[in-house]
Design a protein around this motif. Sequence first.
Motif, PDB file in Angstrom:
ATOM      1  N   GLY A  67       0.798  -1.217   0.000  1.00  5.03           N
ATOM      2  CA  GLY A  67       0.000   0.000   0.000  1.00  5.03           C
ATOM      3  C   GLY A  67       0.830   1.266   0.000  1.00  5.03           C
ATOM      4  N   ILE A  68       1.990   1.221  -0.653  1.00 11.51           N
ATOM      5  CA  ILE A  68       2.895   2.373  -0.649  1.00 11.51           C
ATOM      6  C   ILE A  68       2.427   3.414  -1.654  1.00 11.51           C
ATOM      7  CG2 ILE A  68       5.250   3.138  -1.172  1.00 11.51           C
ATOM      8  CD1 ILE A  68       6.239   0.445  -0.138  1.00 11.51           C
ATOM      9  N   LYS A  69       2.284   4.637  -1.180  1.00 12.62           N
ATOM     10  CA  LYS A  69       1.892   5.758  -2.036  1.00 12.62           C
ATOM     11  C   LYS A  69       2.987   6.828  -2.105  1.00 12.62           C
ATOM     12  CE  LYS A  69      -2.214   3.952  -2.524  1.00 12.62           C
ATOM     13  NZ  LYS A  69      -2.593   3.293  -3.795  1.00 12.62           N
ATOM     14  N   GLU A  70       3.982   6.731  -1.241  1.00  7.86           N
ATOM     15  CA  GLU A  70       5.029   7.737  -1.188  1.00  7.86           C
ATOM     16  C   GLU A  70       5.887   7.722  -2.450  1.00  7.86           C
ATOM     17  OE1 GLU A  70       4.328   5.430   1.035  1.00  7.86           O
ATOM     18  OE2 GLU A  70       4.796   6.044   3.111  1.00  7.86           O
ATOM     19  N   GLU A  71       6.589   8.812  -2.694  1.00  6.34           N
ATOM     20  CA  GLU A  71       7.513   8.912  -3.817  1.00  6.34           C
ATOM     21  C   GLU A  71       8.939   8.852  -3.317  1.00  6.34           C
ATOM     22  OE1 GLU A  71       6.713  12.342  -6.143  1.00  6.34           O
ATOM     23  OE2 GLU A  71       4.701  11.668  -6.748  1.00  6.34           O
ATOM     24  N   LEU A  72       9.841   8.380  -4.176  1.00  8.23           N
ATOM     25  CA  LEU A  72      11.248   8.301  -3.820  1.00  8.23           C
ATOM     26  C   LEU A  72      11.818   9.688  -3.554  1.00  8.23           C
ATOM     27  CD1 LEU A  72      12.772   5.689  -6.293  1.00  8.23           C
ATOM     28  CD2 LEU A  72      12.494   5.426  -3.831  1.00  8.23           C
ATOM     29  N   ARG A  73      12.740   9.749  -2.616  1.00  2.00           N
ATOM     30  CA  ARG A  73      13.448  10.994  -2.322  1.00  2.00           C
ATOM     31  C   ARG A  73      14.902  10.860  -2.768  1.00  2.00           C
ATOM     32  NH1 ARG A  73      16.187  12.863   2.365  1.00  2.00           N
ATOM     33  NH2 ARG A  73      15.583  10.963   3.471  1.00  2.00           N
ATOM     34  N   LYS A  74      15.372  11.837  -3.506  1.00  2.00           N
ATOM     35  CA  LYS A  74      16.751  11.834  -3.988  1.00  2.00           C
ATOM     36  C   LYS A  74      17.570  12.874  -3.251  1.00  2.00           C
ATOM     37  CE  LYS A  74      15.692  10.209  -8.667  1.00  2.00           C
ATOM     38  NZ  LYS A  74      15.843  10.469 -10.127  1.00  2.00           N
ATOM     39  N   GLU A  75      18.854  12.545  -3.045  1.00  2.00           N
ATOM     40  CA  GLU A  75      19.751  13.444  -2.339  1.00  2.00           C
ATOM     41  C   GLU A  75      21.175  13.202  -2.824  1.00  2.00           C
ATOM     42  OE1 GLU A  75      21.205  12.813   1.952  1.00  2.00           O
ATOM     43  OE2 GLU A  75      19.531  14.238   2.160  1.00  2.00           O
ATOM     44  N   GLN A  76      21.770  14.206  -3.458  1.00  2.00           N
ATOM     45  CA  GLN A  76      23.161  14.118  -3.937  1.00  2.00           C
ATOM     46  C   GLN A  76      23.386  12.867  -4.793  1.00  2.00           C
ATOM     47  OE1 GLN A  76      25.607  14.407  -0.436  1.00  2.00           O
ATOM     48  NE2 GLN A  76      25.274  16.609  -0.216  1.00  2.00           N
ATOM     49  N   ASN A  77      22.536  12.701  -5.800  1.00  2.00           N
ATOM     50  CA  ASN A  77      22.643  11.607  -6.765  1.00  2.00           C
ATOM     51  C   ASN A  77      22.406  10.226  -6.158  1.00  2.00           C
ATOM     52  OD1 ASN A  77      23.299  13.388  -8.906  1.00  2.00           O
ATOM     53  ND2 ASN A  77      25.439  13.436  -8.208  1.00  2.00           N
ATOM     54  N   GLN A  78      21.872  10.179  -4.968  1.00  2.00           N
ATOM     55  CA  GLN A  78      21.489   8.904  -4.365  1.00  2.00           C
ATOM     56  C   GLN A  78      20.006   8.921  -4.034  1.00  2.00           C
ATOM     57  OE1 GLN A  78      24.244   8.168  -1.036  1.00  2.00           O
ATOM     58  NE2 GLN A  78      24.992   6.428  -2.230  1.00  2.00           N
ATOM     59  N   MET A  79      19.403   7.756  -4.069  1.00  2.00           N
ATOM     60  CA  MET A  79      18.001   7.606  -3.710  1.00  2.00           C
ATOM     61  C   MET A  79      17.880   6.984  -2.330  1.00  2.00           C
ATOM     62  SD  MET A  79      16.665   6.102  -7.358  1.00  2.00           S
ATOM     63  CE  MET A  79      18.131   5.063  -7.475  1.00  2.00           C
ATOM     64  N   HIS A  80      16.836   7.352  -1.636  1.00  2.00           N
ATOM     65  CA  HIS A  80      16.535   6.747  -0.346  1.00  2.00           C
ATOM     66  C   HIS A  80      15.424   5.720  -0.525  1.00  2.00           C
ATOM     67  CE1 HIS A  80      18.716   9.661   2.316  1.00  2.00           C
ATOM     68  NE2 HIS A  80      18.628  10.373   1.207  1.00  2.00           N
ATOM     69  N   PRO A  81      15.575   4.548   0.068  1.00  2.00           N
ATOM     70  CA  PRO A  81      14.456   3.596   0.009  1.00  2.00           C
ATOM     71  C   PRO A  81      13.258   4.180   0.733  1.00  2.00           C
ATOM     72  CG  PRO A  81      16.067   2.892   1.631  1.00  2.00           C
ATOM     73  CD  PRO A  81      16.677   4.054   0.901  1.00  2.00           C
ATOM     74  N   ILE A  82      12.093   3.782   0.331  1.00  3.10           N
ATOM     75  CA  ILE A  82      10.883   4.237   1.018  1.00  3.10           C
ATOM     76  C   ILE A  82      10.699   3.413   2.288  1.00  3.10           C
ATOM     77  CG2 ILE A  82       8.362   4.259   0.877  1.00  3.10           C
ATOM     78  CD1 ILE A  82       8.640   5.145  -2.010  1.00  3.10           C
ATOM     79  N   GLU A  83      10.489   4.094   3.397  1.00  2.00           N
ATOM     80  CA  GLU A  83      10.267   3.422   4.671  1.00  2.00           C
ATOM     81  C   GLU A  83       8.762   3.293   4.893  1.00  2.00           C
ATOM     82  OE1 GLU A  83      12.522   4.835   7.965  1.00  2.00           O
ATOM     83  OE2 GLU A  83      14.281   5.299   6.741  1.00  2.00           O
ATOM     84  N   HIS A  84       8.315   2.054   5.056  1.00  5.54           N
ATOM     85  CA  HIS A  84       6.877   1.782   5.143  1.00  5.54           C
ATOM     86  C   HIS A  84       6.672   0.529   5.980  1.00  5.54           C
ATOM     87  CE1 HIS A  84       2.807   2.563   3.619  1.00  5.54           C
ATOM     88  NE2 HIS A  84       2.649   1.259   3.581  1.00  5.54           N
ATOM     89  N   CYS A  85       5.747   0.583   6.902  1.00  2.00           N
ATOM     90  CA  CYS A  85       5.467  -0.558   7.799  1.00  2.00           C
ATOM     91  C   CYS A  85       6.722  -1.008   8.540  1.00  2.00           C
ATOM     92  CB  CYS A  85       4.866  -1.729   7.016  1.00  2.00           C
ATOM     93  SG  CYS A  85       3.264  -1.392   6.258  1.00  2.00           S
ATOM     94  N   GLY A  86       7.617  -0.069   8.825  1.00  2.00           N
ATOM     95  CA  GLY A  86       8.852  -0.406   9.515  1.00  2.00           C
ATOM     96  C   GLY A  86       9.901  -1.046   8.639  1.00  2.00           C
ATOM     97  N   LEU A  87       9.679  -1.056   7.321  1.00  2.00           N
ATOM     98  CA  LEU A  87      10.586  -1.699   6.373  1.00  2.00           C
ATOM     99  C   LEU A  87      11.167  -0.663   5.421  1.00  2.00           C
ATOM    100  CD1 LEU A  87       8.129  -4.576   5.428  1.00  2.00           C
ATOM    101  CD2 LEU A  87      10.047  -4.778   7.029  1.00  2.00           C
ATOM    102  N   GLN A  88      12.390  -0.925   4.946  1.00  2.81           N
ATOM    103  CA  GLN A  88      12.959  -0.136   3.860  1.00  2.81           C
ATOM    104  C   GLN A  88      12.682  -0.881   2.549  1.00  2.81           C
ATOM    105  OE1 GLN A  88      16.974   1.524   4.448  1.00  2.81           O
ATOM    106  NE2 GLN A  88      16.937   0.591   6.472  1.00  2.81           N
ATOM    107  N   VAL A  89      12.135  -0.178   1.567  1.00  6.72           N
ATOM    108  CA  VAL A  89      11.650  -0.842   0.357  1.00  6.72           C
ATOM    109  C   VAL A  89      12.180  -0.139  -0.882  1.00  6.72           C
ATOM    110  CG1 VAL A  89       9.614  -1.639  -0.908  1.00  6.72           C
ATOM    111  CG2 VAL A  89       9.526  -1.442   1.600  1.00  6.72           C
ATOM    112  N   MET A  90      12.641  -0.937  -1.855  1.00 13.44           N
ATOM    113  CA  MET A  90      13.044  -0.408  -3.155  1.00 13.44           C
ATOM    114  C   MET A  90      12.462  -1.308  -4.241  1.00 13.44           C
ATOM    115  SD  MET A  90      14.413   1.882  -4.978  1.00 13.44           S
ATOM    116  CE  MET A  90      15.092   2.834  -3.623  1.00 13.44           C
ATOM    117  N   SER A  91      11.858  -0.674  -5.264  1.00 12.99           N
ATOM    118  CA  SER A  91      11.182  -1.422  -6.321  1.00 12.99           C
ATOM    119  C   SER A  91      11.215  -0.643  -7.617  1.00 12.99           C
ATOM    120  CB  SER A  91       9.719  -1.692  -5.923  1.00 12.99           C
ATOM    121  OG  SER A  91       8.981  -2.247  -7.000  1.00 12.99           O
TER     122      SER A  91
END
Length: 261
Positions: A67-91
């Motif tokens: 049920g992830i609706k958030e968008e990826l956040r980028k910082e200095q050419n790196q992406m942060h995984p989305i944190e959801h339900c206590g998990l770090q997620v990348m897809s």
Amino acid sequence: MAVKQMNDFSLTSPESSVTFIAIASGKGGVGKSTVTVNVAAALQRLGKRVGIMDADIYGFSIPSMLGIKEELRKEQNQMHPIEHCGLQVMSTGFFVPDNNPVMWRGPMLGKMLSTFFNDVKWAPLDYMIIDLPPGTGDVALSVHHKIPQCAQLIVTTPSDTASHVAARAGKMALQTNHRILGVVENMSYFEAPSGEKHFIFGQGGGARLAEQLGTKLLAKIQITPFAQEPAEPLALTSIYPSETNNGILFTELAAYISGQK
């Protein structure tokens, strides 16, 4: 089973330690991604720091299942995984708008995996759960190459066909010297309100597969709807609540994986 490949910035750092577990199946439609999110959630319930890498690039489903609706956040050419339900997620699903199909050839699949490993700013993790695509294709081979000590859970249903095809994924793990933690049999049965069990997809496929691969049948997950009241915290996800029969099974499975049982 532990692989020293992670720090605050990259999965490839030799300074940190993380246990990689790939969830594999021979064919689609057996509930591999359901097992992925529930193993990850159960490990998180045990106090572990857990990430999910959705490596099923063509058939990504983890964002929808969580049920992830958030968008990826980028910082200095790196992406942060989305944190959801206590998990770090990348897809890959975070890069594809409106559920459009991914139409890439093999080299692009490897490039996306490299992005997940090298260009994502993962916070420290104890476990990385990798949702592999079904079968034994390019992505599975790349994961085997990038993480030579990755362990695997093999998912099947009770049917002869599913377990027969899943054996190929298991044999691939054995041929590439990856440890098989065990077999999870999904959709094992449906239990009616009367308590009677209905074996809709047959019986015994998980046990036969485990015997064939020389490993254990770790769990038999029953068929149950995910429908929950909107007020519940896990509404709109495919995570079984911890107090349900399947939730308890996944907690026991996580305890086994983490060496607590």
